[in-house]
Design an enzyme around this catalytic site. Sequence first.
Site, PDB file in Angstrom:
ATOM      1  N   LYS A 111      48.262  28.572  31.319  1.00  0.00           N
ATOM      2  CA  LYS A 111      48.687  29.946  31.621  1.00  0.00           C
ATOM      3  C   LYS A 111      48.242  30.404  33.000  1.00  0.00           C
ATOM      4  O   LYS A 111      48.761  31.399  33.504  1.00  0.00           O
ATOM      5  CB  LYS A 111      48.201  30.910  30.527  1.00  0.00           C
ATOM      6  CG  LYS A 111      48.954  30.666  29.214  1.00  0.00           C
ATOM      7  CD  LYS A 111      48.842  31.791  28.227  1.00  0.00           C
ATOM      8  CE  LYS A 111      49.835  31.547  27.078  1.00  0.00           C
ATOM      9  NZ  LYS A 111      49.797  32.521  26.032  1.00  0.00           N
ATOM     10  N   LYS A 168      57.406  23.346  25.302  1.00  0.00           N
ATOM     11  CA  LYS A 168      57.365  24.145  24.066  1.00  0.00           C
ATOM     12  C   LYS A 168      58.264  25.381  24.187  1.00  0.00           C
ATOM     13  O   LYS A 168      58.324  25.990  25.258  1.00  0.00           O
ATOM     14  CB  LYS A 168      55.920  24.599  23.846  1.00  0.00           C
ATOM     15  CG  LYS A 168      55.645  25.251  22.519  1.00  0.00           C
ATOM     16  CD  LYS A 168      54.199  25.717  22.451  1.00  0.00           C
ATOM     17  CE  LYS A 168      54.017  27.050  23.137  1.00  0.00           C
ATOM     18  NZ  LYS A 168      53.450  28.129  22.337  1.00  0.00           N
ATOM     19  N   LYS A 216      57.415  32.363  24.481  1.00  0.00           N
ATOM     20  CA  LYS A 216      57.871  33.712  24.852  1.00  0.00           C
ATOM     21  C   LYS A 216      57.898  33.863  26.364  1.00  0.00           C
ATOM     22  O   LYS A 216      58.803  34.444  26.925  1.00  0.00           O
ATOM     23  CB  LYS A 216      56.913  34.757  24.301  1.00  0.00           C
ATOM     24  CG  LYS A 216      56.841  34.816  22.796  1.00  0.00           C
ATOM     25  CD  LYS A 216      56.244  36.160  22.400  1.00  0.00           C
ATOM     26  CE  LYS A 216      55.654  36.125  21.023  1.00  0.00           C
ATOM     27  NZ  LYS A 216      54.241  35.694  20.993  1.00  0.00           N
TER      28      LYS A 216
END
Length: 338
Positions: free
Chosen positions: A119, A204, A207
């Site tokens: 992230k 993956k 969102k």
Amino acid sequence: MLSSADPKPQRVLSGIQPTGEPHLGNLLGAIRYWVEDQTLGDCYYCVVDLHGLTVPGDPAERRQGSLTMATLLLAAGLDPDTCTLFLQSQVPAHSQLAWVMECTASFGELARMTQFKDKTAKGGEQAARVGLFTYPCLMAADILAYDADRVPVGEDQRQHLELTRDLAQRFNATYGTTFVVPQAAIPRPGRGARIMNLADPTRKMSKTTDLPAGVVGLFDEPADIERKVKRAVTDTDSGPGSVRYDRESKPGVSNLLELLGTLRGEDPDRVAEGYSRYGDLKADVARAVLDAVEPIQRRFKELSAERDYVADVLATGARRANDVASATLQRAYRAVGL
Ligand code: AQP
């Protein structure tokens, strides 16, 4: 997942972030198992709105996002008479126990978390909020506060669950048995543990993505869902044997087989036996996804008109959750000498 033959009802805890639009990966990797488990265990499910603070956001949208997620969970089948549904921020013990966990974890442990590395890959670690780094401690607190035996999550949460177990064991060894050491309940391979992006099946479904064409949002229009599935990346080979479950060499087709298998309750290699052409497989996947998502969308619309009902569910859930979590917090405070 849970079985009615289990000797005592297991305590179950899981959560979902309200940031961004929920997608098929969230449904198949987590939410549908929450719904299945709720009649068999003593289940606590929360919208983890504090975790949502790790990324920037508008306050009004944030508030709305939490209500939307809670409404979606009810629409997907959570029954507030059977399980406890609440907002994480309504139970102060989560944040209080998180500090105890921060004082139990080491910097090195948190620095090894791959989700933090992923992230922060774009913006850099220096610019990342400290909360993104300490997030696994809050997650450990979320789980340990409920004496959870099982935590149903997707494969991407495995490392955080391992850390939670390590922290619980370390705390218990240092201060005496205080926490239940939880088990991760990850769907078995091929049954929705890790749904991949349809446009790039090596990534993956998520969102936060720069490839929205491959993410089936649970609020997408049916025509968009169909289009996304039908444009899913497969492979260039064709003919006999081209439709087979092989995650390494055929990630796109395998992802579609896993989607269909998860929705039908069959293993993906078994599903593959019924197909020789990608087009037929995609058509059936699109139909099965729509069959799963459309009733949720209809129920979501109905429940969205019942804001007071949703608010009541969350208030009752918070009361029940507070009772359990504050007792665990007191136990932990006493154990460390507070
Ligand atoms: N692709 C996936 N396949 C299977 N399970 C998944 N989950 C998430 N993505 C997949 C599971 O859904 C639950 C709720 O996840 P979350 O929204 O709280 O956090 P996340 O794992 O960070 O979800 P996203 O969509 O991938 O969000 P971002 O983009 O913020 O990282 C969890 O049990 C998760 O395992």
